[in-house]
Write a protein that holds these residues in place. Sequence first.
Motif, mmCIF file in Angstrom:
data_model
loop_
_atom_site.group_PDB
_atom_site.id
_atom_site.type_symbol
_atom_site.label_atom_id
_atom_site.label_comp_id
_atom_site.label_asym_id
_atom_site.label_seq_id
_atom_site.Cartn_x
_atom_site.Cartn_y
_atom_site.Cartn_z
ATOM 1 N N ARG A 195 0.788 -1.155 0.078
ATOM 2 C CA ARG A 195 -0.033 -0.004 -0.008
ATOM 3 C C ARG A 195 0.840 1.353 0.141
ATOM 4 O O ARG A 195 2.077 1.125 0.831
ATOM 5 C CB ARG A 195 -1.016 -0.069 1.287
ATOM 6 C CG ARG A 195 -1.801 1.239 1.161
ATOM 7 C CD ARG A 195 -2.968 0.884 2.183
ATOM 8 N NE ARG A 195 -2.468 1.075 3.829
ATOM 9 C CZ ARG A 195 -3.283 1.236 4.615
ATOM 10 N NH1 ARG A 195 -4.505 1.407 4.609
ATOM 11 N NH2 ARG A 195 -2.712 1.206 5.853
ATOM 12 N N SER A 196 0.640 2.145 -0.756
ATOM 13 C CA SER A 196 1.305 3.458 -0.719
ATOM 14 C C SER A 196 0.403 4.356 0.141
ATOM 15 O O SER A 196 -0.954 4.736 0.282
ATOM 16 C CB SER A 196 0.832 4.389 -1.982
ATOM 17 O OG SER A 196 1.948 3.521 -3.041
ATOM 18 N N VAL A 197 1.231 5.155 1.093
ATOM 19 C CA VAL A 197 0.599 5.985 2.215
ATOM 20 C C VAL A 197 0.672 7.268 1.742
ATOM 21 O O VAL A 197 0.329 8.383 2.320
ATOM 22 C CB VAL A 197 1.149 5.569 3.599
ATOM 23 C CG1 VAL A 197 1.136 4.584 4.043
ATOM 24 C CG2 VAL A 197 2.770 5.926 3.093
ATOM 25 N N GLY A 198 1.531 7.467 0.686
ATOM 26 C CA GLY A 198 1.450 9.177 0.054
ATOM 27 C C GLY A 198 2.344 9.047 -0.878
ATOM 28 O O GLY A 198 3.203 7.981 -1.476
ATOM 29 N N THR A 199 2.303 10.192 -1.858
ATOM 30 C CA THR A 199 2.908 10.473 -3.023
ATOM 31 C C THR A 199 3.743 11.547 -2.818
ATOM 32 O O THR A 199 3.572 12.647 -2.337
ATOM 33 C CB THR A 199 1.999 10.483 -4.270
ATOM 34 O OG1 THR A 199 1.072 11.692 -3.990
ATOM 35 C CG2 THR A 199 1.148 9.277 -4.425
ATOM 36 N N ILE A 200 4.865 11.688 -3.557
ATOM 37 C CA ILE A 200 5.828 12.957 -3.847
ATOM 38 C C ILE A 200 5.863 13.160 -5.164
ATOM 39 O O ILE A 200 6.268 12.564 -5.886
ATOM 40 C CB ILE A 200 7.288 12.565 -3.122
ATOM 41 C CG1 ILE A 200 7.008 12.271 -1.675
ATOM 42 C CG2 ILE A 200 7.881 14.120 -2.753
ATOM 43 C CD1 ILE A 200 8.193 11.807 -0.720
ATOM 44 N N SER A 201 5.846 14.415 -5.384
ATOM 45 C CA SER A 201 5.909 14.895 -7.172
ATOM 46 C C SER A 201 7.313 15.168 -7.267
ATOM 47 O O SER A 201 8.226 15.378 -6.334
ATOM 48 C CB SER A 201 5.100 16.182 -7.276
ATOM 49 O OG SER A 201 5.685 17.366 -6.402
ATOM 50 N N GLN A 202 7.750 15.210 -8.527
ATOM 51 C CA GLN A 202 9.040 15.412 -9.025
ATOM 52 C C GLN A 202 9.706 16.601 -8.124
ATOM 53 O O GLN A 202 9.038 17.693 -7.939
ATOM 54 C CB GLN A 202 9.269 15.676 -10.438
ATOM 55 C CG GLN A 202 10.720 15.710 -10.721
ATOM 56 C CD GLN A 202 10.543 15.927 -12.570
ATOM 57 O OE1 GLN A 202 9.675 15.732 -13.210
ATOM 58 N NE2 GLN A 202 11.859 16.418 -13.313
ATOM 59 N N ASP A 203 10.878 16.549 -7.881
ATOM 60 C CA ASP A 203 11.512 17.413 -6.962
ATOM 61 C C ASP A 203 11.162 17.916 -5.638
ATOM 62 O O ASP A 203 11.484 18.813 -4.842
ATOM 63 C CB ASP A 203 11.656 18.996 -7.780
ATOM 64 C CG ASP A 203 12.421 18.816 -9.214
ATOM 65 O OD1 ASP A 203 13.384 17.921 -9.423
ATOM 66 O OD2 ASP A 203 12.101 19.506 -10.001
ATOM 67 N N GLY A 204 10.095 16.841 -5.319
ATOM 68 C CA GLY A 204 9.770 16.944 -3.855
ATOM 69 C C GLY A 204 10.552 16.788 -2.791
ATOM 70 O O GLY A 204 11.614 16.036 -2.979
ATOM 71 N N LEU A 205 10.481 17.399 -1.667
ATOM 72 C CA LEU A 205 11.377 17.417 -0.602
ATOM 73 C C LEU A 205 10.951 16.259 0.456
ATOM 74 O O LEU A 205 9.761 15.881 0.921
ATOM 75 C CB LEU A 205 11.373 18.636 0.200
ATOM 76 C CG LEU A 205 11.972 18.531 1.650
ATOM 77 C CD1 LEU A 205 13.557 18.493 1.422
ATOM 78 C CD2 LEU A 205 11.731 19.831 2.355
#
Length: 730
Positions: free
Chosen positions: A280-290
């Motif tokens: 399961r994914s608990v979150g997503t981070i976009s490109q260049d995200g910290l």
Amino acid sequence: MSTIWGAYQNPEIPEAPEKPDTPEKPETPEKPDTPENPETPEKPGTPENPDSPDSGKSDSKDPIQKPDTDKADSSEDRKDTKTDPIPGSEIDHTQEISKAEEAAGQNESKTAVSNSELINRQQIVKQPEMVEDFRFWTVARKYAFARTAINVREEIPEAADGRADTSEEAKEAELEAAKKDAKELRAGFDIENQKYNTKKVKRTKTAKGVKKSTQIKLTGLNIFSSAKLKTEAPNQTNLKAGKRAEAARQAEKDLQKQKEEQAAKVTADLAAQQMEEKVRSVGTISQDGLLYILKEEDNGWLYVESGNVRGFVKASEIYTEDAAQELLDVYQTQARLKASKENKDYTGIEETAKTAQALIDAKDNQAYTYLRATVNQTVADKEPALVSEQVDTDKKGILDIQEEKNADSRVVGTMTAGELCYILADEDSDWVYVESGDVRGFAEKKYLKSDAETKAQVTERGADSYSVADKNMDPEDNKALYYTLTSTKEGTPSGEIRQSMIEYASQFVGNPYVWGGTSLTNGADCSGFVQQIYKAYGYDLPRVAEDQSQYGTKIPVEDAQPGDLIFYAKNGYVYHVVMYAGDGKTIEAANEDVGIIYGTVYNKDAVWATRILDDHYTVAGGGIGTVNATEEMYGADLGNFTITYYCACEICCNKADGITATGTPVIEGQTIAVDPSVIPYGTKVIIGGHVFTAEDCGGAIKKNHIDVYVNSHEEALALGVTNAEVYLAK
């Protein structure tokens, strides 16, 4: 990673010779005359003088002789101690025992005794059970940025390798890719800044031009009479401008549509990855995200934190180190510029950089408490409150601490009138989040007194004089436990240093065993191996196993924890030392045949363990001014040092690889940053009567300069810069 967690529990370290007293490679007959070892025994028992790794005092390079000794070593009582053997665990200790007895025989004052007699001579201490705190602790930031849009997983997928290519060519390619991303990111911010400046100019012109515009209109009325007014053909310039504006609007719509389509594709790709990995994914981070790296796992997986999302990503999915620094520089520049425009203090890049978007609530994320470290401040300002007398009439004398913000939820603890709690969150709400002892949950604010008079009363009487809540359940069963990560005190990362030590030692498995050696890469014997592991963590152990067995606090073998040392003896002589790795396993420099290996505890000859690591350090917030050094602890005067203060925030730790030099959690009242060429890591020093440990460094920390870690940036600023005499702690 490396550190020291507290003061030594043992007497001053005896000065050990650099080399063993006896020759490194004494001459040994090709076929030693050992009566107890017949040449061809049909069914040998365990030899009295077998031939196995090091006592640290003598050795032979001759091949290990094994006249069926494996059968003797594999007796039933030995098999009982090896439930799940691993490769290399069935170690023949014969060579080692022989050398220990040979070395001991050189001292006429020593006579053979049984292991029972040897143990009876020792002062073995039963250790108290170590209880882990549920609270979080703060670590300095180690920055990373997403190369593309990525998932944050709740757990590590089975058989999935997350390692990044670490070749020089791959690192160069990663750096170039990061520079390209940074350039595009900077361009985007430049457009944003230009729009801001244009709006600012327009606002200024509008304000200044109101009066001028009015005057122009009045002048125009005087120049033109109604007779001169006539209908003119449409202005062709205005038509062209209108077309350009329409084209620009259409281009903007097309771009927005393209972005939405790309976002949909990314979302679909991430969903497909989730299905494929079956995690399961608990979150997503976009490109260049910290994101911040909190822990490095096996196979390249990283435990990370981003916003309120915590979980696992692949090392191959993110930029780290120099590549991360490229993006960090862009975000920091923009964040400082933004703060300047808004006349605010710079507080970091969190409001400027993109962070993870949560897909599930934190309380439902099993990975959220996988590691109780965080880059955020964990020690809250103390806002004391006392239960009012009103609870006696309204609530029959009992104030329930609820698991949720309603009276129908579970009761996690109870309080009575006059008892103390601290408000941690929602202070302006009808239900406030409180902590009282180890009870954390929600209480109705109307039953609490938290005015200035109450705070003054608690300060005057002292918090320790008040009773606190009775708990109805263990903290880990309370769903409200981590409503905030803050507490009135910082957590205790017990076990972290031990795990770090095992991970550090594990990387040398497979390297050679060399009698008398102390090189973790080129070869070490058993005592040389553990000596060098402990040296990396700031402890100076004696050179040979027999002396090491008397160093630290002796504890029963069954009480050993990872990182503790276990000693083997035969006929009263200590002949071998291993590092305990947990679950009955060891890491040890075994012998010349197998080298440094993973093994299992050989209970037949294990006599005691020693505890050198101090698990009972104090990390409660504050207290750096507390005098905790006794007179006899003062050693040499190291001189006068400039003392400054810092915290784990981005302002103080603004490099991509911002963790402490030793890789440890920074701890108020313990951690100082030093110039390691002046004060080596692990050194304990006394400043103003307080004992600190050198665990960190910094680019600006040179020569007689020390930075002291505190929990908040406000405290760091308030303490400023001072000078003090620094003493070595004995």
